[in-house]
Design an enzyme around this catalytic site. Sequence first.
Site, mmCIF file in Angstrom:
data_model
loop_
_atom_site.group_PDB
_atom_site.id
_atom_site.type_symbol
_atom_site.label_atom_id
_atom_site.label_comp_id
_atom_site.label_asym_id
_atom_site.label_seq_id
_atom_site.Cartn_x
_atom_site.Cartn_y
_atom_site.Cartn_z
ATOM 1 N N GLU A 1 0.831 -1.207 0.000
ATOM 2 C CA GLU A 1 0.000 0.000 0.000
ATOM 3 C C GLU A 1 0.865 1.257 0.000
ATOM 4 O O GLU A 1 1.783 1.398 0.807
ATOM 5 C CB GLU A 1 -0.907 0.039 1.228
ATOM 6 C CG GLU A 1 -1.764 1.308 1.271
ATOM 7 C CD GLU A 1 -2.573 1.464 2.549
ATOM 8 O OE1 GLU A 1 -3.461 2.331 2.582
ATOM 9 O OE2 GLU A 1 -2.296 0.728 3.519
ATOM 10 N N ASP B 1 9.027 5.014 15.967
ATOM 11 C CA ASP B 1 8.970 6.470 15.813
ATOM 12 C C ASP B 1 9.392 7.114 17.128
ATOM 13 O O ASP B 1 8.788 6.850 18.175
ATOM 14 C CB ASP B 1 7.545 6.892 15.440
ATOM 15 C CG ASP B 1 7.406 8.400 15.243
ATOM 16 O OD1 ASP B 1 8.440 9.086 15.129
ATOM 17 O OD2 ASP B 1 6.261 8.882 15.213
ATOM 18 N N ASP C 1 9.864 10.855 18.761
ATOM 19 C CA ASP C 1 9.430 12.220 18.469
ATOM 20 C C ASP C 1 9.912 13.165 19.554
ATOM 21 O O ASP C 1 9.726 12.900 20.744
ATOM 22 C CB ASP C 1 7.903 12.242 18.389
ATOM 23 C CG ASP C 1 7.376 13.485 17.694
ATOM 24 O OD1 ASP C 1 7.725 14.597 18.138
ATOM 25 O OD2 ASP C 1 6.622 13.349 16.721
#
Length: 434
Positions: free
Chosen positions: A68, A144, A146
């Site tokens: 995708e 991730d 951050d």
Amino acid sequence: MAGMEEKMDVDEEREIDQPAADPEPEAAKKFPPVELAQLAHYYNTDYPCELMQRWLGYGSASLFRRREFVFQKTLYNSDGQAQDKPLMVRYKSYDGSEQLRDGLKKFEPDRVEIGPVYTHQPKLREKVEGRIPFEPVQRELVFDIDASDYDDVRVCCSDRRMCPDCWAFMTAGVRILDKVLRDDFGFEHLLWVFSGRRGIHCWVSDKKARKLTDNQRAALSKYIEVHLGGKTIDDAKLTIERELQGNWLHPSLKRIHAEYVQPAFDQILLNPDNQNNLSHPTIAAGIVQVYKSRVGTVAGVMQKVQDIMQRAVSHAMTPRQAWEAIRKIKTQAGQFQKSAEWVHSLVEFMYTYPRLDVKVTTKRNHLLKSPFSIHPGTGLLCVPFLLDELDTFRPFSDAPHISQLTGMRLPRLEIFERYIERMESERMDDDDDA
């Protein structure tokens, strides 16, 4: 609109003197505007479609066809003002790199995100859904980190802003996570990517990582996760408090503490040149609060901790001298040394252990910005970097702005190429993969 969906998505205590507001960090300055023509030209000609096919296909045409891609596009009102929510077009899939390029030319996105490999081609989802299963079957293991998740321990910046001083928290997290993934799980193919503003992404492309189910990813995340978050340092919860207090910390975390957590604490909190060092009144007050909530009932302890931290704030002691003094505090019965030794380690973990967005890791259908995508807010290229250049990599200068890309080879593309070549050299045969 058919085929289009929005993305689902982030003792009496003496107070320590508080500082005047810090000057705005250099990294808070505005980035040059991103022009639509620049974005169109970049995705039409420069985005590395061929390398994306080599990476995400893993030698299998079927895997790439079932991958995708997601495109984001800013929409504008009739007066030329950008709408608050961009358009997110999901379930795009392509037979190869040329078709991917054609899709980019047709849609002209602001940025590209990557999803999982599905049981069927995502572009056929509406035809097969409801009749046969349509679900993710493969996905790189992704992480991730951050900068905004460190707002409770950084004073140099907040929210979307980031500077070299708080970048040090991020690099500490990278070193720790890289070590755990390689040593404790045996993963080899890790790609580290600057997200374009305030984040770092890790893509683990090992076959055994891609095959993990959601439940397995959740278990792996639970093993790694230590910091559970909190709006303030005193709200922060760590999964290892009982282990630290009982002195039965997992051997892996003992090693991480000695080899990575303590050096990172030294580099940031004990470094007078870093704005986030413990002589800053806000940092000092947070550390005092951690001791108060854990060992505040031990006689005489808080008075001594507060006195030392106040001396650090007034610069009568260096950050290093203050931390060493706290470690040496003893009451007449000597109980502080025994009862609070674990709090020293707790503080060091609180400030330097990576804070992970677990949702990104545990769900295979979670989207993540593609390497070499453009960050639409800053215009910066999402570039990979190597672990051994963490001390020299500067995100806001080493990641070029889109306005600098015309007519040049993409910076840091060779890192991505070598990453793919190392996997290809293993001749991973995924032709019969699910």
